[in-house]
Design a protein around this motif. Structure first.
Motif, mmCIF file in Angstrom:
data_model
loop_
_atom_site.group_PDB
_atom_site.id
_atom_site.type_symbol
_atom_site.label_atom_id
_atom_site.label_comp_id
_atom_site.label_asym_id
_atom_site.label_seq_id
_atom_site.Cartn_x
_atom_site.Cartn_y
_atom_site.Cartn_z
ATOM 1 N N GLU A 59 -1.245 -3.952 -5.474
ATOM 2 C CA GLU A 59 -1.252 -2.601 -4.925
ATOM 3 C C GLU A 59 -2.636 -2.298 -4.344
ATOM 4 N N HIS A 118 -7.221 5.859 5.370
ATOM 5 C CA HIS A 118 -8.533 6.278 4.873
ATOM 6 C C HIS A 118 -9.653 5.383 5.389
ATOM 7 N N ARG A 169 0.854 -1.182 0.000
ATOM 8 C CA ARG A 169 0.000 0.000 0.000
ATOM 9 C C ARG A 169 0.893 1.237 0.000
ATOM 10 N N PRO A 170 0.385 2.397 -0.453
ATOM 11 C CA PRO A 170 1.213 3.607 -0.485
ATOM 12 C C PRO A 170 1.650 4.001 0.924
ATOM 13 N N PHE A 173 5.832 2.294 -1.876
ATOM 14 C CA PHE A 173 4.887 1.321 -1.348
ATOM 15 C C PHE A 173 5.541 0.551 -0.210
ATOM 16 N N HIS A 178 -4.874 0.550 -2.832
ATOM 17 C CA HIS A 178 -4.909 2.015 -2.832
ATOM 18 C C HIS A 178 -5.957 2.554 -1.861
ATOM 19 N N GLY A 179 -5.751 3.816 -1.477
ATOM 20 C CA GLY A 179 -6.630 4.446 -0.500
ATOM 21 C C GLY A 179 -8.042 4.659 -0.979
ATOM 22 N N ASP A 180 -8.288 4.598 -2.296
ATOM 23 C CA ASP A 180 -9.651 4.743 -2.808
ATOM 24 C C ASP A 180 -10.397 3.410 -2.840
ATOM 25 N N ASP A 196 -6.135 1.227 5.826
ATOM 26 C CA ASP A 196 -5.125 2.260 5.711
ATOM 27 C C ASP A 196 -5.642 3.510 6.406
ATOM 28 N N HIS A 231 -11.103 -1.316 3.700
ATOM 29 C CA HIS A 231 -11.439 -1.512 2.292
ATOM 30 C C HIS A 231 -11.579 -3.002 2.003
ATOM 31 N N THR A 291 -9.337 0.547 -4.319
ATOM 32 C CA THR A 291 -9.056 -0.301 -5.482
ATOM 33 C C THR A 291 -7.803 -1.134 -5.232
#
Length: 635
Positions: free
Chosen positions: A625, A608, A542-543, A549, A627-629, A606, A611, A631
């Motif tokens: 990967e 955010h 993750r970022p 990452f 991601h915070g959105d 994360d 998920h 995905t």
């Protein structure tokens, strides 16, 4: 008439004894059945290191501990697998060797990568002397800048964070790691385990430290004749006078190569759990909220399962204990046992929603015959939130109850058939003089005396306590019962092992094993298994807060395949003295080779929030990967 009745009584006694003998006999496979079961496995041993210059087999200890210095010197070997060079597989090892108290980085032999030479990690610029000794090494990107840092924990001082300043995918070199104090000012701790995971759900890794001897006690200082804090356990079955276990919540600054902000949240742990003599730490989400529960495998008494009710910035761990039934001894009930917890691993069998918890204990015939644990789920994870424990111990039925003087244990699918096996380290003091009678006297001693080192027996060089116990390799046999195949596979060398790490170091789709041995060379067991299903090794990332990452520690993958359902969580640091590669190893049905992939669900937390996303998995090594959105991208 009396003679006749006496004869009848004797016959009935013989029949009763014979019947009980049949009932208590342990089921076992024939030699031919064991060979057939072992045929799908194979390992090639390779030395990971060699005897260092000026190697020793004992460290100096405090004067109060001198008479049983071999006992005090029985731990310290540790190993971690990681990927420092960005190869997509854990081909680098961080090794702790007690023979010279070194912490070194090295390329794993047989990993089909270049050898960059041994890199030694020294805490330059920090207080460090001969009264301190490393006990383990944990790879984790605590500053979240995209490269792997290394946290080393010790006896005699608090842990040191070696910040990786070379950047991701760089060849390791000593000048590329900068030592900083994890705790300021430095404190005298005697740590035996360290684990990392996001305990409070804020999206950042936290650090759990298990401290063994009392805080401040100078265990390895031969000049500490005035040490008043030095004491042993206050009992063999319920000791709670150890050093304080700590939980450090972290918050990265957003700047690379910078120590994150740290907050001591140890008061969020129950006090008696914080003061246990902990040897291993396990993290695993058991309630479905993506927060890991904490299992403390404790020496000299009850293990602790702590349910996680934390919120960001606020740690709250609650103890849950099992209920005893009329068929279950109290000593085998989770949270009520009186055994010697030494290791912990988790395995999801046959599509189970909850994992089985497998715990190492001392199980020495004619010595200290306790029992390993295999806590199997009996209900849903939400029971834990209601204060009920949905687990019972089934180690005897599963064949896992007895293994000798055991330490670290790791679960992994070594023949790619969808069922985990177990590698278990074993052995304590290797010598020629049997000292079991002395230990047995100590084990039944008065609790008011055991904590005082003056009343301990002599355990000196040349003494033996389970010193010839071989390591174990457990595979599931017919009827679901596990069988130790170490002898069949040539893995039964008595090396007095401590830490076990697993990972596919050579990228061939099969899990390899590294074993850290006390006072002997560490070994790589290169997997040569044949057959099995195709495998996928997933690097979940993750970022990071400072760019790049980082491994998504705590992420979960659920593969609800009707042929081979699997579930796994990424907690590579679980256990004692062994850290596995930060990847999830899953096997896939053969049909997946001709399809777009096998559908699976990945879940993670994360900064955010929580998920969940669908992905398609194909054989091979892949980066996922997160991601915070919300995905997930498979590469």
């Amino acid at each position: 008439m009396r003679s006749y009745l006496r004869l009848i009584g004797v016959l009935l006694a013989l029949i009763l004894c014979g019947g009980l003998g049949v009932l208590t006999a342990r089921p076992s496979l024939s030699d031919s059945q064991q060979r057939a079961l072992a045929a799908t496995f194979g390992f090639t041993p390779l030395d990971l290191n060699a005897v260092p210059a000026n190697a020793r087999t004992l460290r100096p200890v405090a004067p109060a501990l001198e008479r049983f210095r071999s006992w005090i010197n029985a731990v310290g070997a540790a190993v971690a697998l990681t990927d420092l060079r960005g190869l997509g597989r854990p081909a680098d090892a961080c090794l702790v060797d007690p023979r010279d108290d070194s912490v070194t980085l090295r390329s794993v032999p047989g990993s089909a990568t270049g050898d960059y030479g041994v890199v030694t990690l020294r805490p330059a610029g920090l207080p460090y002397d001969g009264t301190m000794a490393p006990q383990g090494c944990v790879p984790a990107d605590l500053d979240e800048d995209g490269d792997i840092d290394l946290t080393v924990y010790y006896w005699g001082r608090s842990p040191v964070l070696f910040l990786n300043t070379t950047g991701p995918a760089a060849t390791p070199q000593a000048s590329g790691f900068r030592a900083v104090e994890l705790v300021t000012p430095m404190q005298v701790w005697n740590s035996t385990a360290l684990n990392v995971g996001d305990l409070d759900g804020d999206g950042h890794l936290d650090v759990v430290v298990a401290n063994y001897f009392p805080d401040g006690a100078r265990v390895l200082d031969p000049r500490a004749s005035d040490e008043t804090r030095m004491q042993m356990q206050d009992g063999m079955g319920k000791a709670r006078n150890a050093g304080v276990n700590r939980v450090l919540l972290t918050h990265p600054t957003g700047q690379p190569d910078t120590l994150p902000e740290l907050a001591d949240a140890s008061n969020g742990m129950p006090d008696d759990a914080a003061r246990a003599w902990t040897l291993a730490i396990g993290l695993q989400d058991l309630t479905g909220d993506l927060l890991p529960e904490v299992y403390l495998a404790n020496d000299f008494g009850q293990d602790d399962l702590l349910v996680n009710r934390s919120t960001p910035g606020q740690l709250r761990l609650q103890k849950v204990v099992g209920q005893r039934s009329w068929t279950m001894p109290k000593s085998k009930v989770l949270g009520r046992d009186s055994f010697k917890g030494m290791g912990i691993t988790f395995t999801y069998g046959d599509g189970a929603d909850l994992p089985t918890l497998v715990v190492s204990n001392i199980t020495q015939p004619f010595g200290l015959q306790e029992s390993n644990f295999a806590f199997v789920p009996t209900g849903p994870g939400r029971d834990l939130l209601a204060g009920r424990l949905p687990y019972r111990n089934d180690s005897e039925r599963l064949g896992l109850s007895r293994s000798g003087w055991s330490w670290d244990i790791k679960a992994g699918d070594f023949d790619n058939d969808g069922v985990d096996e177990f590698v278990q380290a074993a052995g304590f003091l290797r010598g020629t003089r049997n000292r079991w009678p002395l230990l047995q006297e100590l084990a039944i001693g008065n609790d008011n005396l055991v904590h005082d080192p003056r009343f301990w027996p002599v355990f000196a060089p040349g003494d033996d306590l389970a010193g010839h116990d071989p390591d174990l390799f457990w595979a599931r046999g017919p009827g679901g019962r596990y069988v130790n195949l170490a002898k069949n596979l040539g893995l039964d060398d008595a090396s007095n092992s401590r830490g076990v790490a697993i990972g596919d170091v050579d990228g061939d789709g099969r899990l390899d094993v590294v074993v850290a041995n006390q006072w002997r060379d560490a070994l790589l067991l290169q997997n040569r298994a044949t057959g099995g299903r195709p495998a996928a090794d997933l690097d979940l990332v993750r970022p990071g807060a400072a760019g790049g990452f980082e491994p998504a520690i705590g992420a979960q993958v659920d593969l609800p395949d009707p042929v081979c359902p699997q579930k796994a969580q990424l907690y590579p640091t679980n256990g004692h003295a062994g850290v596995s590669g930060a990847e999830l190893h899953l096997v896939l049905r053969s049909a997946a080779l001709g399809e777009a992939g096998v559908p699976a669900t990945v879940s993670w937390v994360d900064e955010h929030g929580a998920h969940r996303a669908g992905i398609l998995i194909r054989p091979g090594h892949h980066i996922v990967e997160l991601h915070g959105d919300g995905t997930a991208v498979v590469r």
